[in-house]
Enzyme design. Structure first.
Site, PDB file in Angstrom:
ATOM      1  N   LYS A 171       0.713  -0.991  -0.005  1.00  0.00           N
ATOM      2  CA  LYS A 171      -0.148   0.051   0.348  1.00  0.00           C
ATOM      3  C   LYS A 171       0.550   1.513  -0.121  1.00  0.00           C
ATOM      4  CE  LYS A 171      -0.542   0.036   5.108  1.00  0.00           C
ATOM      5  NZ  LYS A 171      -1.306  -0.718   5.985  1.00  0.00           N
ATOM      6  N   ARG A 215      -8.537  -0.598  16.547  1.00  0.00           N
ATOM      7  CA  ARG A 215      -9.007   0.151  15.594  1.00  0.00           C
ATOM      8  C   ARG A 215     -10.431  -0.709  14.427  1.00  0.00           C
ATOM      9  NH1 ARG A 215      -4.931   0.542  10.663  1.00  0.00           N
ATOM     10  NH2 ARG A 215      -4.873  -1.699  10.256  1.00  0.00           N
TER      11      ARG A 215
HETATM   12  C1  LIG Z   1      -0.936  -1.468   6.552  1.00  0.00           C
HETATM   13  C2  LIG Z   1      -1.152  -2.561   6.695  1.00  0.00           C
HETATM   14  C3  LIG Z   1      -0.317  -4.128   7.705  1.00  0.00           C
HETATM   15  C4  LIG Z   1       1.329  -2.691   7.043  1.00  0.00           C
HETATM   16  O1  LIG Z   1       2.349  -2.413   8.220  1.00  0.00           O
HETATM   17  P1  LIG Z   1       3.348  -1.812   8.291  1.00  0.00           P
HETATM   18  O2  LIG Z   1       3.837  -1.259   9.072  1.00  0.00           O
HETATM   19  O3  LIG Z   1       3.975  -1.355   7.065  1.00  0.00           O
HETATM   20  O4  LIG Z   1       3.877  -3.369   7.990  1.00  0.00           O
HETATM   21  C5  LIG Z   1      -0.312  -4.597   7.926  1.00  0.00           C
HETATM   22  N1  LIG Z   1      -1.981  -5.427   8.309  1.00  0.00           N
HETATM   23  C6  LIG Z   1      -2.957  -4.860   7.599  1.00  0.00           C
HETATM   24  C7  LIG Z   1      -4.152  -4.805   8.118  1.00  0.00           C
HETATM   25  C8  LIG Z   1      -2.146  -2.785   7.496  1.00  0.00           C
HETATM   26  O5  LIG Z   1      -3.036  -1.527   7.419  1.00  0.00           O
END
Ligand SMILES: *Cc1c(COP(=O)(O)O)cnc(C)c1O
Length: 385
Positions: A36, A131
């Protein structure tokens, strides 16, 4: 070359990803590469696959569609609960989506029936970060209802910590996730039809913030997947924002170009109100009355970079350069070591916030570098309508 631009070193990203795949593999944990923060850039997705990730995940269906159009050969997970209005797109492009609402799963089920496909579901469980997630006590009844939906398959469970509230993954919450996986197997195993042993396939422990726990030597229990974005792209773990041993922290850098460099008083003068983005900056409260004296003057340089391009608070300048302030389009720095003039470029390191903002800004170009030739990707704004 155009500025501002993100320089993305694919070799360094490959090194980071393959190092983490190897370290976690030794603990029985696979890596889902999270794209992302890279907007699903196909070059980065391909790099992650070559580095050995087990699949790709993204929070935006648009990014998954980008990767599908580029024919990226990988299982893809939507790691944010789908918007019901996007159910058809999700079923068409994502193999699996993360879910927490029966209404959404029901929409996915309808879309999957219409498309004559089976859509995989990973259920997210709330373990304290507040969350997304189903409360642990509601998981079994949720699964019971969900198993009645046609064209829907439960592929696993997962949790996400350290995002909204900074709750650290630890032995206790990870053991709770493992125990929930055991409970789902015991209650529904035969109906899951997933693995050979009628067990949940994926037990996804979390994001980059889980690395300290996962590599600590702790019992990893049922956890067999982590979803890693920041750790791969920035070489940092997000809990304390410390560099991870052996990883590159400069795989992605932001380059900006100077447009003004002048000796100026160090303090503003005149009546002080709010600045463009709210409160007057610290140090500005006592306006400089000595605008004619040279005392306190220093050279300030302006770079053509601002809040429309990145998060200036998340930039790390090179040694000897100090960021004094920023507005939408201007970044003001003081340089004690170099003489900077208009046209000069400097290179910043970025934190996650600065990276995400720069990646999503139409004003910032992306230049991919690999050991072979650089791959240029102009900023969206420059691509022409
Ligand atoms: C963004 C996200 C991740 C990845 O997080 P990082 O800290 O970039 O490794 C993993 N799981 C979910 C649900 C996310 O939204």
């Amino acid at each position: 070359m155009t500025a501002p631009r993100l320089e993305i070193d694919l070799d360094k990203i490959h090194h980071n990803a393959s190092t983490l795949v190897e370290r976690l593999g030794a603990r029985g944990i696979a890596v889902t590469g999270i794209t992302k923060a890279a907007l699903g850039a196909p070059e980065i997705a391909t790099t992650l696959i070559r580095a050995g990730v087990s699949g790709l995940g993204d929070s935006r269906i648009e990014n998954i569609e980008t990767m599908r159009r580029a024919r990226i050969p990988s299982p893809m997970m939507l790691i944010r609960s789908p918007m019901p209005s996007q159910a058809e797109r999700v079923v068409a492009q994502a193999d699996i989506s993360f879910n927490t609402e029966l209404d959404v799963v029901s929409r996915l089920s309808f879309a999957a029936q219409a498309a004559r496909r089976t859509h995989g579901i990973v259920l997210m469980v709330e373990l304290g970060d507040l969350r997304e997630g189903i409360m642990p006590g509601d998981l079994e009844p949720f699964v019971r209802k969900m198993l009645g939906f046609p064209n829907i398959a439960l592929r696993g469970i997962g949790t996400n910590l350290a995002c909204r509230s900074g709750v650290a993954p630890d032995a206790r919450n990870m053991a709770e996730l493992s125990a929930l996986a055991d409970r789902i197997d015991a209650a529904f195993g035969a109906r899951l039809g997933a693995g050979p042993a009628n067990r949940l396939g994926i037990v996804s422990g979390g994001n980059s913030a889980n690395l300290a726990w996962a590599l600590s030597g702790a019992d990893t229990g049922r956890i067999n997947d982590l979803r890693l974005g920041e750790a791969i792209l920035l070489g940092c773990e997000p809990l304390h924002r410390l560099p991870i041993d052996g990883l590159h922290t400069d795989a992605i850098t932001l380059i900006a170009e100077a447009i003004e460099s002048k000796r100026k008083p160090s303090r503003p003068w005149g009546e002080i109100g709010q600045s463009a983005f709210g409160a007057a900056p610290a140090g500005a409260m006592k306006p400089d009355t000595g605008r004619d004296t040279d005392a306190g003057r220093s050279t300030q340089t302006i770079f053509a970079l601002g809040r429309q391009d990145t998060d200036p608070d998340g930039l790390v300048p090179p040694a000897g350069i100090e960021i004094l302030g920023a507005s939408s389009d201007h970044l003001i720095v003081r340089s004690s070591r170099y003489h900077l003039s208009a046209g000069d470029e400097i290179r910043f390191q970025l934190n996650y916030s600065a990276l995400v903002r720069a990646m999503t800004s139409p004003f910032v170009a992306r230049v991919m570098k690999a050991s072979s030739a650089p791959i240029r990707e102009p900023a969206a704004a420059l691509q022409g309508a």
